[in-house]
Design a protein around this motif. Structure first.
Motif, PDB file in Angstrom:
ATOM      1  N   SER A   1       0.853  -1.197   0.000  1.00  0.00           N
ATOM      2  CA  SER A   1       0.000   0.000   0.000  1.00  0.00           C
ATOM      3  C   SER A   1       0.885   1.242   0.000  1.00  0.00           C
ATOM      4  O   SER A   1       1.975   1.245   0.573  1.00  0.00           O
ATOM      5  CB  SER A   1      -0.947   0.041   1.209  1.00  0.00           C
ATOM      6  N   VAL A   2       0.375   2.266  -0.678  1.00  0.00           N
ATOM      7  CA  VAL A   2       0.985   3.590  -0.629  1.00  0.00           C
ATOM      8  C   VAL A   2      -0.088   4.481  -0.028  1.00  0.00           C
ATOM      9  O   VAL A   2      -1.179   4.630  -0.588  1.00  0.00           O
ATOM     10  CB  VAL A   2       1.416   4.089  -2.024  1.00  0.00           C
ATOM     11  N   PHE A   3       0.212   5.055   1.130  1.00  0.00           N
ATOM     12  CA  PHE A   3      -0.760   5.756   1.949  1.00  0.00           C
ATOM     13  C   PHE A   3      -0.309   7.207   2.102  1.00  0.00           C
ATOM     14  O   PHE A   3       0.858   7.462   2.408  1.00  0.00           O
ATOM     15  CB  PHE A   3      -0.814   5.073   3.324  1.00  0.00           C
ATOM     16  N   ALA A   4      -1.231   8.153   1.897  1.00  0.00           N
ATOM     17  CA  ALA A   4      -0.892   9.578   1.961  1.00  0.00           C
ATOM     18  C   ALA A   4      -1.662  10.261   3.080  1.00  0.00           C
ATOM     19  O   ALA A   4      -2.839   9.972   3.304  1.00  0.00           O
ATOM     20  CB  ALA A   4      -1.205  10.247   0.632  1.00  0.00           C
ATOM     21  N   TYR A   5      -0.985  11.172   3.772  1.00  0.00           N
ATOM     22  CA  TYR A   5      -1.560  11.942   4.869  1.00  0.00           C
ATOM     23  C   TYR A   5      -1.377  13.424   4.563  1.00  0.00           C
ATOM     24  O   TYR A   5      -0.269  13.862   4.306  1.00  0.00           O
ATOM     25  CB  TYR A   5      -0.808  11.727   6.181  1.00  0.00           C
ATOM     26  N   LYS A   6      -2.425  14.182   4.627  1.00  0.00           N
ATOM     27  CA  LYS A   6      -2.373  15.639   4.518  1.00  0.00           C
ATOM     28  C   LYS A   6      -2.602  16.151   5.941  1.00  0.00           C
ATOM     29  O   LYS A   6      -3.629  15.827   6.550  1.00  0.00           O
ATOM     30  CB  LYS A   6      -3.464  16.125   3.559  1.00  0.00           C
ATOM     31  N   CYS A   7      -1.674  16.928   6.503  1.00  0.00           N
ATOM     32  CA  CYS A   7      -1.731  17.335   7.912  1.00  0.00           C
ATOM     33  C   CYS A   7      -1.793  18.854   8.050  1.00  0.00           C
ATOM     34  O   CYS A   7      -1.151  19.572   7.295  1.00  0.00           O
ATOM     35  CB  CYS A   7      -0.489  16.834   8.653  1.00  0.00           C
ATOM     36  N   ASP A   8      -2.516  19.317   9.076  1.00  0.00           N
ATOM     37  CA  ASP A   8      -2.649  20.769   9.288  1.00  0.00           C
ATOM     38  C   ASP A   8      -1.621  21.311  10.275  1.00  0.00           C
ATOM     39  O   ASP A   8      -1.625  22.495  10.578  1.00  0.00           O
ATOM     40  CB  ASP A   8      -4.067  21.118   9.754  1.00  0.00           C
ATOM     41  N   HIS A   9      -0.764  20.462  10.795  1.00  0.00           N
ATOM     42  CA  HIS A   9       0.275  20.905  11.728  1.00  0.00           C
ATOM     43  C   HIS A   9       1.529  20.093  11.441  1.00  0.00           C
ATOM     44  O   HIS A   9       1.449  18.935  11.064  1.00  0.00           O
ATOM     45  CB  HIS A   9      -0.163  20.689  13.176  1.00  0.00           C
ATOM     46  N   TYR A  10       2.671  20.700  11.637  1.00  0.00           N
ATOM     47  CA  TYR A  10       3.926  20.007  11.403  1.00  0.00           C
ATOM     48  C   TYR A  10       4.131  18.905  12.431  1.00  0.00           C
ATOM     49  O   TYR A  10       3.753  19.030  13.599  1.00  0.00           O
ATOM     50  CB  TYR A  10       5.107  20.993  11.470  1.00  0.00           C
ATOM     51  N   TYR A  11       4.745  17.821  11.993  1.00  0.00           N
ATOM     52  CA  TYR A  11       5.087  16.728  12.891  1.00  0.00           C
ATOM     53  C   TYR A  11       6.081  17.232  13.931  1.00  0.00           C
ATOM     54  O   TYR A  11       7.063  17.895  13.593  1.00  0.00           O
ATOM     55  CB  TYR A  11       5.693  15.568  12.094  1.00  0.00           C
TER      56      TYR A  11
END
Length: 181
Positions: A128-138
């Motif tokens: 699987s190739v899974f993508a995450y769009k985040c509103d705050h930096y890790y």
């Protein structure tokens, strides 16, 4: 684009409009203005992440704490996963409840995961190739998690635990009760 409520407060399933023809498909994976008009939520996303996992890999249940908590929109670019979220917001009417959904490269659905939720997924395809769009930096110091097989959360992964592949860190995560009493 369609945005549907899930059983968990503030968590939404996003079904993009897919244009298909003899060449293949085209879809808009995210458009801020349209998403805000449909959902009433206007987030500024600042970081995109991607993971590649093989069959049986379970990543989760992760979240970031405090002022570094992240809202995410997650999707599968390639393959198939069982995506699971848990509401970890003590003041929420769905606190401690879980929801799962299949995300894959066929349905192309996405899941909007609000701040204060734990998130994890299990790869059900060869890869699987899974993508995450985040509103705050890790932020490493704010990362946290709940053990994937927590008896109180009772998540049905519908997969033999002995066949799951986890990181050592994910095997050592605390239980829901250890974190939230």
């Amino acid at each position: 684009m369609q945005v549907e409520e899930t059983p968990l407060k503030d968590c939404f399933l996003i079904k993009p409009t897919i244009f298909r023809d003899h060449r293949g498909i085209f879809l808009e994976t995210y458009q801020r203005k349209r998403f805000a008009e449909i959902s009433g939520i206007d987030e500024e996303f600042v970081q995109d992440n991607q993971s590649v996992s093989k069959y049986g890999v379970l990543r989760g249940m992760h979240y970031q704490k405090g002022g570094y908590a992240q809202t995410k929109i997650v999707r599968v670019i390639y393959g198939r996963v069982l995506d699971v979220v848990v509401d970890l917001r003590p003041d929420s009417p769905t606190f401690g409840q879980t929801h799962s959904v299949i995300l894959d490269d066929e349905n192309l659905h996405q899941l909007y995961v609000p701040k204060g939720f734990g998130h994890g997924f299990l790869t059900l395809s060869e890869k699987s190739v899974f993508a995450y769009k985040c509103d705050h930096y890790y932020t490493p110091g704010s990362e946290a998690g709940i053990i994937f097989n927590d008896p109180d959360l009772d998540i049905d992964w519908n997969f033999p635990e002995r066949s799951m592949i986890l990181s050592e860190k994910d095997k050592e995560l605390p239980t829901f009760k250890e974190v939230f009493g």
